[in-house]
Scaffold this active site. Sequence first.
Site, mmCIF file in Angstrom:
data_model
loop_
_atom_site.group_PDB
_atom_site.id
_atom_site.type_symbol
_atom_site.label_atom_id
_atom_site.label_comp_id
_atom_site.label_asym_id
_atom_site.label_seq_id
_atom_site.Cartn_x
_atom_site.Cartn_y
_atom_site.Cartn_z
ATOM 1 C CE LYS A 1 -2.440 1.661 3.600
ATOM 2 N NZ LYS A 1 -3.583 1.840 4.534
ATOM 3 N NE ARG B 1 -5.259 -1.483 7.060
ATOM 4 C CZ ARG B 1 -4.486 -0.703 7.809
ATOM 5 N NH1 ARG B 1 -4.944 -0.160 8.935
ATOM 6 N NH2 ARG B 1 -3.272 -0.431 7.430
ATOM 7 C CG HIS C 1 -12.638 9.271 7.542
ATOM 8 N ND1 HIS C 1 -13.727 9.419 6.704
ATOM 9 C CD2 HIS C 1 -11.900 8.257 7.028
ATOM 10 C CE1 HIS C 1 -13.637 8.537 5.731
ATOM 11 N NE2 HIS C 1 -12.546 7.815 5.900
ATOM 12 C CD GLN C 2 -10.381 4.144 10.410
ATOM 13 O OE1 GLN C 2 -9.840 4.496 9.377
ATOM 14 N NE2 GLN C 2 -11.127 3.055 10.488
ATOM 15 C CG ASN D 1 -13.336 13.884 19.222
ATOM 16 O OD1 ASN D 1 -12.469 13.031 19.114
ATOM 17 N ND2 ASN D 1 -13.405 14.935 18.427
ATOM 18 C CB SER E 1 -4.298 12.619 15.536
ATOM 19 O OG SER E 1 -5.242 12.335 14.560
ATOM 20 C CB THR F 1 -0.878 5.089 19.097
ATOM 21 O OG1 THR F 1 -1.487 6.029 19.989
ATOM 22 C CG2 THR F 1 0.623 5.232 19.172
ATOM 23 N N GLY G 1 -3.905 -1.919 18.048
ATOM 24 C CA GLY G 1 -4.071 -2.092 16.594
ATOM 25 C C GLY G 1 -3.240 -1.057 15.863
HETATM 26 P P1 NAD Z 1 -9.442 12.453 11.551
HETATM 27 O O1 NAD Z 1 -8.544 13.586 11.184
HETATM 28 O O2 NAD Z 1 -10.691 12.278 10.792
HETATM 29 O O3 NAD Z 1 -9.824 12.602 13.105
HETATM 30 C C1 NAD Z 1 -8.843 12.903 14.057
HETATM 31 C C2 NAD Z 1 -9.296 12.533 15.462
HETATM 32 O O4 NAD Z 1 -8.246 12.821 16.383
HETATM 33 C C3 NAD Z 1 -10.486 13.330 15.943
HETATM 34 O O5 NAD Z 1 -11.164 12.561 16.923
HETATM 35 C C4 NAD Z 1 -9.818 14.559 16.555
HETATM 36 O O6 NAD Z 1 -10.649 15.196 17.509
HETATM 37 C C5 NAD Z 1 -8.619 13.930 17.224
HETATM 38 N N1 NAD Z 1 -7.453 14.814 17.322
HETATM 39 C C6 NAD Z 1 -6.923 15.598 16.345
HETATM 40 N N2 NAD Z 1 -5.821 16.243 16.828
HETATM 41 C C7 NAD Z 1 -5.661 15.838 18.112
HETATM 42 C C8 NAD Z 1 -4.719 16.129 19.131
HETATM 43 N N3 NAD Z 1 -3.703 16.966 18.925
HETATM 44 N N4 NAD Z 1 -4.879 15.518 20.332
HETATM 45 C C9 NAD Z 1 -5.887 14.644 20.543
HETATM 46 N N5 NAD Z 1 -6.810 14.338 19.616
HETATM 47 C C10 NAD Z 1 -6.700 14.926 18.417
HETATM 48 O O7 NAD Z 1 -8.517 11.164 11.530
HETATM 49 P P2 NAD Z 1 -8.964 9.640 11.388
HETATM 50 O O8 NAD Z 1 -8.878 9.228 9.976
HETATM 51 O O9 NAD Z 1 -10.230 9.416 12.137
HETATM 52 O O10 NAD Z 1 -7.736 8.922 12.136
HETATM 53 C C11 NAD Z 1 -7.629 8.974 13.548
HETATM 54 C C12 NAD Z 1 -6.304 8.354 13.979
HETATM 55 O O11 NAD Z 1 -6.255 6.978 13.603
HETATM 56 C C13 NAD Z 1 -5.069 8.988 13.334
HETATM 57 O O12 NAD Z 1 -4.066 9.089 14.334
HETATM 58 C C14 NAD Z 1 -4.644 7.995 12.276
HETATM 59 O O13 NAD Z 1 -3.267 8.062 11.987
HETATM 60 C C15 NAD Z 1 -5.019 6.705 12.976
HETATM 61 N N6 NAD Z 1 -5.239 5.545 12.077
HETATM 62 C C16 NAD Z 1 -4.804 4.349 12.514
HETATM 63 C C17 NAD Z 1 -4.991 3.225 11.718
HETATM 64 C C18 NAD Z 1 -4.547 1.877 12.211
HETATM 65 O O14 NAD Z 1 -4.546 0.916 11.436
HETATM 66 N N7 NAD Z 1 -4.213 1.731 13.458
HETATM 67 C C19 NAD Z 1 -5.620 3.355 10.478
HETATM 68 C C20 NAD Z 1 -6.107 4.594 10.069
HETATM 69 C C21 NAD Z 1 -5.909 5.698 10.893
#
Ligand code: NAD
Length: 326
Positions: free
Chosen positions: A71, A114, A141-142, A163, A203, A225, A296
Amino acid sequence: MTDGILIVSEGDCERLIDRTRAFSAVEAVFGAMARGDAYNFPVIREAIGYADALYGFKSGFDKAGLALGLKSGGYWPGNADKGLTNHQSTVFLFDPDTGQLQALVGGNYLTAIRTAASSAVSIAHLARQDARVLGMIGAGHQAQFQLRAAAEQRSFEKVVAWNPHPEMLPKLAAVSDSIGLPFESVSAEDVGRQADVIITITSAFEPLLLNDWIRPGTHLACMGTDTKGKQEIDAAIAARAVVFTDEVAQSISIGEMQHPVADGSLSEADITPIGAVINATHPGRTDAGQITLFDGTGVGLQDLAVAAVAARSAAESGNPTRVSLA
Ligand code: NAD
């Protein structure tokens, strides 16, 4: 697959892969990883010094599912202003018998589904059967995908959520509403004190959930994380928990477990790949009072697993799109 490279669009993926198929694909590949039948190659992730972008590759080979590839993608913070998703990814699948490119598969929807499947697999295998309250830390989003997939794993009666940016919660509440689950916006402490299952998907770079708030018997799926320095939970929670992950090497380097391992309260040997529970070589939860924790981190093999299902389904559909490099 023959006759050129299959092109599977984001729209195709949404039509071809639902939560059930993603769950099965991710569960199977976690099992294959724990048996040694599938392995991830080292991850490349670089700040490219242009457009503030982070770009890289996650790749691997699943000998059991015959998925080989990568990917490619990353994070472009300026995309939102252009009406595009900040996270961008594309999956490349290669024929393990010949090395020829087999398919190009849109990776944005697949990443979301996934990742949701990953926490859902952890809930299916590790949460108490009588879990009734689902806790959400995160509302981006996630989180919406996580909530839908988690809700199918136990007979939840309500969702409690917090949140850091409260203005994002109504969208998550709407998802909960749409699947008939009452939704309460509460403090982070109350998510910890009330929920039987907690998903963290933010994040964050500092703990949002503190150790004292977590009750015995809770299952946590820590999903946000995925980079050095990020952190969502108090490291002390891990020391009280039975800890599982998708891949131990990632968990201790870029996952949530980087912190308790760094402070010495947890060792690498304390972390079990969830595939061992799937394969029944580890008992998983053995007591209703245990705290179980799934870290995860997100591995390339998850992407390949769901992309391979999408590509196979597309190939079997009446009229797949193909191009030739010849
Ligand atoms: P998003 O930008 O749509 O949402 C971000 C989320 O994090 C929101 O809940 C927001 O309020 C919060 N946030 C933003 N900045 C912050 C900060 N400084 N301190 C605390 N919270 C904060 O992102 P998303 O697509 O929902 O992804 C969320 C997280 O999941 C990201 O860290 C992304 O890298 C991670 N992620 C992990 C996997 C995995 O396989 N483990 C896969 C996809 C995304």
